[in-house]
Motif scaffolding. Structure first.
Motif, PDB file in Angstrom:
ATOM      1  N   GLY A  99      -0.808  -3.193  36.019  1.00  0.00           N
ATOM      2  CA  GLY A  99      -1.557  -2.842  37.213  1.00  0.00           C
ATOM      3  C   GLY A  99      -2.140  -1.447  37.132  1.00  0.00           C
ATOM      4  N   SER A 100      -2.697  -0.988  38.245  1.00  0.00           N
ATOM      5  CA  SER A 100      -3.327   0.332  38.330  1.00  0.00           C
ATOM      6  C   SER A 100      -2.751   1.078  39.520  1.00  0.00           C
ATOM      7  CB  SER A 100      -4.849   0.190  38.493  1.00  0.00           C
ATOM      8  OG  SER A 100      -5.402  -0.522  37.412  1.00  0.00           O
ATOM      9  N   GLY A 101      -2.248   2.284  39.257  1.00  0.00           N
ATOM     10  CA  GLY A 101      -1.667   3.093  40.320  1.00  0.00           C
ATOM     11  C   GLY A 101      -2.380   4.431  40.457  1.00  0.00           C
ATOM     12  N   VAL A 102      -2.459   4.910  41.685  1.00  0.00           N
ATOM     13  CA  VAL A 102      -3.088   6.201  41.964  1.00  0.00           C
ATOM     14  C   VAL A 102      -2.150   7.021  42.839  1.00  0.00           C
ATOM     15  CG1 VAL A 102      -4.982   7.381  43.147  1.00  0.00           C
ATOM     16  CG2 VAL A 102      -5.449   5.347  41.784  1.00  0.00           C
ATOM     17  N   ILE A 103      -1.961   8.291  42.463  1.00  0.00           N
ATOM     18  CA  ILE A 103      -1.245   9.246  43.311  1.00  0.00           C
ATOM     19  C   ILE A 103      -2.287  10.209  43.867  1.00  0.00           C
ATOM     20  CG2 ILE A 103       0.687  10.838  43.471  1.00  0.00           C
ATOM     21  CD1 ILE A 103       1.549   9.866  40.700  1.00  0.00           C
ATOM     22  N   CYS A 104      -2.446  10.201  45.172  1.00  0.00           N
ATOM     23  CA  CYS A 104      -3.440  11.068  45.810  1.00  0.00           C
ATOM     24  C   CYS A 104      -2.731  12.204  46.536  1.00  0.00           C
ATOM     25  CB  CYS A 104      -4.297  10.258  46.787  1.00  0.00           C
ATOM     26  SG  CYS A 104      -5.513  11.255  47.676  1.00  0.00           S
ATOM     27  N   PHE A 105      -3.087  13.425  46.189  1.00  0.00           N
ATOM     28  CA  PHE A 105      -2.562  14.613  46.858  1.00  0.00           C
ATOM     29  C   PHE A 105      -3.654  15.171  47.758  1.00  0.00           C
ATOM     30  CE2 PHE A 105      -0.365  14.245  42.805  1.00  0.00           C
ATOM     31  CZ  PHE A 105       0.963  14.391  43.162  1.00  0.00           C
ATOM     32  N   ILE A 106      -3.348  15.321  49.025  1.00  0.00           N
ATOM     33  CA  ILE A 106      -4.292  15.920  49.974  1.00  0.00           C
ATOM     34  C   ILE A 106      -3.734  17.293  50.323  1.00  0.00           C
ATOM     35  CG2 ILE A 106      -5.454  15.666  52.189  1.00  0.00           C
ATOM     36  CD1 ILE A 106      -4.975  12.667  51.996  1.00  0.00           C
ATOM     37  N   THR A 107      -4.501  18.321  50.028  1.00  0.00           N
ATOM     38  CA  THR A 107      -3.971  19.670  50.114  1.00  0.00           C
ATOM     39  C   THR A 107      -5.014  20.668  50.606  1.00  0.00           C
ATOM     40  OG1 THR A 107      -2.896  21.424  48.808  1.00  0.00           O
ATOM     41  CG2 THR A 107      -4.560  20.090  47.687  1.00  0.00           C
ATOM     42  N   ASP A 108      -4.515  21.792  51.133  1.00  0.00           N
ATOM     43  CA  ASP A 108      -5.411  22.889  51.498  1.00  0.00           C
ATOM     44  C   ASP A 108      -5.858  23.650  50.268  1.00  0.00           C
ATOM     45  OD1 ASP A 108      -5.565  22.577  54.282  1.00  0.00           O
ATOM     46  OD2 ASP A 108      -3.649  23.579  54.574  1.00  0.00           O
ATOM     47  N   LYS A 109      -4.920  23.769  49.290  1.00  0.00           N
ATOM     48  CA  LYS A 109      -5.229  24.526  48.094  1.00  0.00           C
ATOM     49  C   LYS A 109      -4.476  23.947  46.902  1.00  0.00           C
ATOM     50  CE  LYS A 109      -6.638  27.758  45.321  1.00  0.00           C
ATOM     51  NZ  LYS A 109      -8.033  27.707  44.802  1.00  0.00           N
TER      52      LYS A 109
ATOM     53  N   LEU B  55       0.096  -0.859  32.444  1.00  0.00           N
ATOM     54  CA  LEU B  55       0.223  -0.139  33.709  1.00  0.00           C
ATOM     55  C   LEU B  55      -0.298   1.279  33.525  1.00  0.00           C
ATOM     56  CD1 LEU B  55       1.273  -0.017  36.631  1.00  0.00           C
ATOM     57  CD2 LEU B  55       3.518   0.603  35.722  1.00  0.00           C
ATOM     58  N   LYS B  56      -1.262   1.672  34.351  1.00  0.00           N
ATOM     59  CA  LYS B  56      -1.836   3.012  34.253  1.00  0.00           C
ATOM     60  C   LYS B  56      -1.752   3.703  35.607  1.00  0.00           C
ATOM     61  CE  LYS B  56      -5.021   2.094  30.427  1.00  0.00           C
ATOM     62  NZ  LYS B  56      -6.412   2.174  29.942  1.00  0.00           N
ATOM     63  N   ILE B  57      -1.432   4.995  35.555  1.00  0.00           N
ATOM     64  CA  ILE B  57      -1.288   5.784  36.778  1.00  0.00           C
ATOM     65  C   ILE B  57      -2.214   6.996  36.681  1.00  0.00           C
ATOM     66  CG2 ILE B  57       0.294   7.102  38.213  1.00  0.00           C
ATOM     67  CD1 ILE B  57       2.548   5.348  37.116  1.00  0.00           C
ATOM     68  N   ALA B  58      -3.073   7.143  37.672  1.00  0.00           N
ATOM     69  CA  ALA B  58      -4.037   8.241  37.694  1.00  0.00           C
ATOM     70  C   ALA B  58      -3.728   9.188  38.845  1.00  0.00           C
ATOM     71  CB  ALA B  58      -5.460   7.698  37.830  1.00  0.00           C
ATOM     72  N   VAL B  59      -4.283  10.390  38.756  1.00  0.00           N
ATOM     73  CA  VAL B  59      -4.065  11.430  39.760  1.00  0.00           C
ATOM     74  C   VAL B  59      -5.388  11.756  40.450  1.00  0.00           C
ATOM     75  CG1 VAL B  59      -3.392  13.837  40.129  1.00  0.00           C
ATOM     76  CG2 VAL B  59      -2.120  12.426  38.500  1.00  0.00           C
ATOM     77  N   ALA B  60      -5.319  11.935  41.763  1.00  0.00           N
ATOM     78  CA  ALA B  60      -6.475  12.414  42.524  1.00  0.00           C
ATOM     79  C   ALA B  60      -6.007  13.542  43.436  1.00  0.00           C
ATOM     80  CB  ALA B  60      -7.090  11.289  43.353  1.00  0.00           C
ATOM     81  N   ILE B  61      -6.754  14.637  43.449  1.00  0.00           N
ATOM     82  CA  ILE B  61      -6.428  15.775  44.309  1.00  0.00           C
ATOM     83  C   ILE B  61      -7.614  16.018  45.234  1.00  0.00           C
ATOM     84  CG2 ILE B  61      -5.862  18.226  44.402  1.00  0.00           C
ATOM     85  CD1 ILE B  61      -4.676  17.977  41.616  1.00  0.00           C
ATOM     86  N   ALA B  62      -7.374  15.916  46.525  1.00  0.00           N
ATOM     87  CA  ALA B  62      -8.443  16.114  47.515  1.00  0.00           C
ATOM     88  C   ALA B  62      -8.201  17.406  48.290  1.00  0.00           C
ATOM     89  CB  ALA B  62      -8.504  14.926  48.466  1.00  0.00           C
ATOM     90  N   GLU B  63      -9.234  18.209  48.401  1.00  0.00           N
ATOM     91  CA  GLU B  63      -9.209  19.413  49.229  1.00  0.00           C
ATOM     92  C   GLU B  63     -10.230  19.222  50.347  1.00  0.00           C
ATOM     93  OE1 GLU B  63      -8.013  22.959  46.064  1.00  0.00           O
ATOM     94  OE2 GLU B  63     -10.128  22.587  46.501  1.00  0.00           O
ATOM     95  N   PRO B  64      -9.819  18.661  51.482  1.00  0.00           N
ATOM     96  CA  PRO B  64     -10.771  18.354  52.565  1.00  0.00           C
ATOM     97  C   PRO B  64     -11.554  19.564  53.054  1.00  0.00           C
ATOM     98  CG  PRO B  64      -8.654  17.293  52.955  1.00  0.00           C
ATOM     99  CD  PRO B  64      -8.456  18.227  51.812  1.00  0.00           C
ATOM    100  N   ALA B  65     -10.899  20.727  53.140  1.00  0.00           N
ATOM    101  CA  ALA B  65     -11.583  21.920  53.639  1.00  0.00           C
ATOM    102  C   ALA B  65     -12.729  22.336  52.726  1.00  0.00           C
ATOM    103  CB  ALA B  65     -10.583  23.066  53.792  1.00  0.00           C
TER     104      ALA B  65
END
Length: 263
Positions: free
Chosen positions: A157-167, A188-198
């Motif tokens: 399968g495909s997995g994603v770890i999403c981090f939502i952060t200020d910095k 099985l693959k796991i990817a990373v996503a980092i979101a900075e909404p500000a």
């Protein structure tokens, strides 16, 4: 390997055209050439099988690294939410609306995720962190691997770890494009996503077509694949230059015995 394959292909194609002339010249020569073609085909099949058995994971690793180095440093999200909680709730609501099984405040051993979403062989983990460090990313990757492979008994399968952060600290950004493959055939693959909404930014591996890329683009960035130019940020960041420099010390032997680390 390539030289032998090219030679075999050229020999066989030339012989196909020359077969009538060879046969007229000598039936024995034609039989010998037929046997030579059969031997070349068998040799090539054995060679390709041996190569990919020995270096298949190495090729896959190098392919991913090339995408990491050549990718845009970051992307802009199409979402308008600038607050962490608003951004998180918007992503969660989109997963719910699309029929994913969503669980909130999920506890995984010593870690907790604000929500998880899953459907068939797609798995999404989301956590909000005010200040994201490299250690945070690595620790959560380990926890997701344990949850998927030990608790859920998933093998593909495909997995994603999403981090939502200020910095996001530089160390965290430096491994934002890393994809962790699991299994002998990397099912099985796991990817990373980092979101900075500000900052309206999203760090992830966006130039490699995978299901993980599609999940991040559709739900974190809220855009379609392929990603349009208006969502692309800086062409390259310092950590990509550092990765390119580090890869100069790469050898297949170091990779296979586990002594080479790109990140």
């Amino acid at each position: 390997m390539k030289a032998i394959i090219i030679f075999a292909a050229a020999f066989i194609f030339i012989y196909i055209g020359a077969y009538p002339y060879v046969l007229n010249f000598s039936r024995t020569a034609a039989v010998i050439c037929n046997y030579a073609c059969d031997i070349l085909i068998i040799v090539n099949l054995c060679l390709v099988f041996a190569y990919y058995t020995k270096y298949g994971k190495c090729d896959s690793f190098l392919n991913t690294i090339e995408h990491e180095i050549d990718d845009y440093g970051y992307y802009f999200t199409a979402r308008k939410e600038s607050d962490i909680n608003d951004f998180l709730n918007a992503v969660k609501n989109d997963f719910s609306a699309d029929g994913y099984a969503v669980d909130t405040q999920v506890e995984c051993d010593a870690f907790s995720f604000d929500f998880t979403a899953s459907k068939k062989n797609e798995y999404f983990y989301c956590v909000a962190i005010d200040d994201l460090s490299r250690d945070d990313v690595i620790a959560h990757i380990d926890e997701v691997i344990t949850d998927l492979t030990v608790h859920r008994l998933k093998r593909k399968g495909s997995g994603v770890i999403c981090f939502i952060t200020d910095k996001a600290q530089d160390g965290a950004v430096a491994i934002s494009k890393m994809i962790t493959p699991l299994g002998k055939k990397e099912q099985l693959k796991i990817a990373v996503a980092i979101a900075e909404p500000a900052e309206n930014k999203c760090y992830f591996l966006g130039n490699m077509q995978t299901k993980c890329q599609q999940l991040i683009a559709n739900y974190v960035m809220r855009c379609d694949i392929p990603i349009k130019d208006k969502y692309k940020g800086e062409r390259r960041l310092p950590f990509q230059d550092e990765l390119e420099e580090r890869m100069k010390g790469f050898t297949a032997a170091k990779f296979r015995n586990g002594t080479f680390y790109a990140h």
